[in-house]
Design an enzyme around this catalytic site. Structure first.
Site, mmCIF file in Angstrom:
data_model
loop_
_atom_site.group_PDB
_atom_site.id
_atom_site.type_symbol
_atom_site.label_atom_id
_atom_site.label_comp_id
_atom_site.label_asym_id
_atom_site.label_seq_id
_atom_site.Cartn_x
_atom_site.Cartn_y
_atom_site.Cartn_z
ATOM 1 N N LYS A 64 -13.287 0.198 -4.657
ATOM 2 C CA LYS A 64 -12.416 -0.980 -4.795
ATOM 3 C C LYS A 64 -12.982 -2.131 -3.976
ATOM 4 C CE LYS A 64 -7.447 -2.073 -4.349
ATOM 5 N NZ LYS A 64 -6.134 -1.505 -3.964
ATOM 6 N N SER A 69 -2.648 -1.802 -7.462
ATOM 7 C CA SER A 69 -3.711 -2.777 -7.491
ATOM 8 C C SER A 69 -5.115 -2.187 -7.681
ATOM 9 C CB SER A 69 -3.692 -3.588 -6.188
ATOM 10 O OG SER A 69 -3.938 -2.751 -5.073
ATOM 11 N N SER A 78 -0.743 1.729 -4.685
ATOM 12 C CA SER A 78 -1.852 1.176 -5.474
ATOM 13 C C SER A 78 -2.930 2.156 -5.899
ATOM 14 C CB SER A 78 -2.514 0.041 -4.705
ATOM 15 O OG SER A 78 -1.787 -1.135 -4.913
HETATM 16 N N1 GLN Z 1 2.291 -2.880 -5.901
HETATM 17 C C1 GLN Z 1 2.502 -2.976 -4.491
HETATM 18 C C2 GLN Z 1 2.368 -4.413 -4.049
HETATM 19 O O1 GLN Z 1 2.227 -5.235 -4.880
HETATM 20 C C3 GLN Z 1 1.577 -2.064 -3.752
HETATM 21 C C4 GLN Z 1 0.219 -2.626 -3.581
HETATM 22 C C5 GLN Z 1 -0.698 -1.698 -2.854
HETATM 23 O O2 GLN Z 1 -0.411 -0.519 -2.666
HETATM 24 N N2 GLN Z 1 -1.788 -2.247 -2.393
HETATM 25 O O3 GLN Z 1 2.404 -4.720 -2.908
#
Ligand code: GLN
Length: 491
Positions: free
Chosen positions: A82, A157, A181
């Site tokens: 990532k 994400s 994410s």
């Molecule tokens: N979807 C969550 C957010 O928007 C989690 C994001 C993540 O785990 N980096 O914050």
């Protein structure tokens, strides 16, 4: 699809070590499938490091030829990373214009450990800007597509990492977790995603979002692979004072020997309420019944503060984010807008953040401001402690919790883009593990039946356990993986 001939990453590494195939062949194959899928518009990758990767693969092959390959657990295994995890000498954009020109001066600890294990990083994957989002649509460089249905999101994400594994570009990928994410895109794409105990993997070299929640996680096509990757990257690190000092357990060997008899599996009512699609509930019930038939005891438990998870998460995470993102001021890192004076330089530089980032920075600054701090951030951390308390009480009685990973399968691109609250609600089953710091695994378990023009889509089910119970979660997940007839439809 799975990478190559479908053998596990550990089996590939064994074959490379034994000289039956080579790291160069494996890395070449990865670039072949990456070119194919990216050519078809997957957009899982933001950058590739073909030349460096092939040199590194050749170095692995030379070591093995010289008889020095024994410690290389992931010899020659191509890994996607990532793009918020630093890989020396290349970009770490975080999916943001703010870091587009930035070049990482060092390797994250997780990357250094990958190299020591003989793995080869092939490229950096797409993500929601600074890991904020649940669909990868917030990337400044355009969305990643779901590998099975290009009109859908892969989740986020870590959507690029999940799509790269699910499409068969690479057998393994690293992602990051702040509120789901890794698990959520794993569920959407039909692969395994692991969020380790807070501190189990060093955060050194992971770009900070919510520092008390952030954790590097692993993605693989199967349980053994995701576990083997965690084995390599986990462990204490002098560069991260929050890393856990305990020795790392053996995560990946002998998972098949585990017997469910006597294991206590918690079934929390709060995870099966309104908003959960019936086929996903049915999938969890089927998994529960398999465990029970094999001798596990199913215990109804209550996590009474779980319903506050989203409110608490989106208070604590944005507060920490607003503070962490203050460093992107045009002076220290990446992009700098030209301007006549300092104040306008700051303003113009920070205007390059996307809409979701601006929303979170403003709200996060607000919940931390004098006069509101106690009402929002203070209250949020107090409820967070209760969420942790719920887990501690549950884990005094059960070994693990079985729940859905997400309330719905992969949604369409654009479907929730203008409705931040609908987007946030997708994280309802994942944020609690981050707030409590406990480990969690999402694994694929069948599919939704096709409905109203929607194709059959992967379903993810989730296991959560007490601190440092990763080994047990992998054992249960491996049992369920064996029991899960691929492609079976629930509902
Ligand atoms: N979807 C969550 C957010 O928007 C989690 C994001 C993540 O785990 N980096 O914050």
């Amino acid at each position: 699809m799975t990478f190559g001939d479908g053998r596990s990453a550990s089996a590939l590494a064994r074959a490379v070590r034994a000289g039956e195939t080579s790291a160069t062949t494996a890395v070449d194959a990865a670039f072949g499938s990456i070119r194919h899928d990216e050519g078809n518009g997957l957009h899982a990758f933001l950058s590739l490091r073909e030349e460096a990767a092939l040199e590194e693969a050749a170095a692995v092959d030379r070591r093995i030829a010289a008889g020095d390959g024994r410690g290389l657990r992931l010899a020659g295994v191509p890994v996607a990373v990532k793009d918020n995890i630093a890989v020396s000498g290349g970009p770490t954009t975080c999916g943001s214009k703010l870091l587009e020109p930035y070049v990482s001066p060092y390797d994250a600890t997780a990357i250094a450990r990958l190299r020591e294990a003989g793995a080869v990083v092939v490229g950096k994957t797409n993500l929601d800007e600074f890991a904020m989002g649940s669909s990868t649509e917030n990337s400044a460089f355009g969305p990643t597509r779901h590998p099975e249905d290009p009109s859908r999101v892969p989740g986020g994400s870590s959507g690029g990492s999940a799509a790269a594994v699910a499409a068969g570009c690479v057998p393994l990928a690293l992602g990051s977790e702040t509120g789901g994410s890794v698990r959520q895109p794993a569920a959407f794409c039909g692969i395994v995603g692991v969020k380790p105990t807070y501190g189990r993997v060093s955060r050194y070299g992971l770009v900070a979002f919510g520092s008390s929640l952030d954790q590097i996680g692993t993605l693989g096509a199967n349980v053994e692979d995701a576990a083997a990757l965690l084995q390599v990257v986990a462990g204490s690190d002098p560069h991260d004072a929050t890393s856990r000092p305990e020795p790392v357990a053996d995560y990946a060997t002998g998972l098949d020997d585990w017997d469910p008899a006597g294991t206590r599996i918690g079934w929390p009512a709060e995870y099966f309420g309104e908003g959960l699609e019936p086929p996903i509930r049915a999938a969890c019930e089927a998994a529960r019944d398999r465990l029970s038939a094999a001798g596990a005891e199913i215990v109804e438990v209550s996590l009474p503060h779980a319903p506050y998870g989203i409110a608490v998460y989106y208070t604590v995470a944005i507060a920490e984010a607003s503070s962490n993102l203050a460093r992107y001021d045009g002076v220290r890192y990446g992009h700098r807008a030209s301007a006549d004076d300092l104040a306008s330089m700051y303003l113009r530089t920070r205007a390059a953040f996307g809409a979701e980032l601006k929303r979170r920075i403003m709200l996060g600054t607000y919940v931390l401001s004098a006069g509101y701090y106690e009402a929002f951030y203070g209250q949020g951390t107090a409820v967070r402690a209760r969420i942790r308390g719920d887990f501690e009480r549950a884990f005094a009685d059960v070994d693990a919790l079985l729940t859905p990973t997400t309330p719905t399968p992969a949604f369409s691109i654009g479907e929730k883009a203008d409705d931040p609250l609908a987007m946030y609600l997708n994280d309802i089953y994942t944020v609690s593990a981050n707030l409590a710091g406990v480990p969690a695994v999402s694994l694929p378990w069948g599919r939704t039946p096709p409905r109203d023009g929607r194709p059959a889509l992967p379903i993810g089910i989730q296991l959560q356990g007490p601190d440092l119970s990763e080994r047990r979660l992998f054992e249960i997940a491996r049992f369920l993986e064996r029991e899960s007839p691929a492609g079976a439809e629930h509902g």
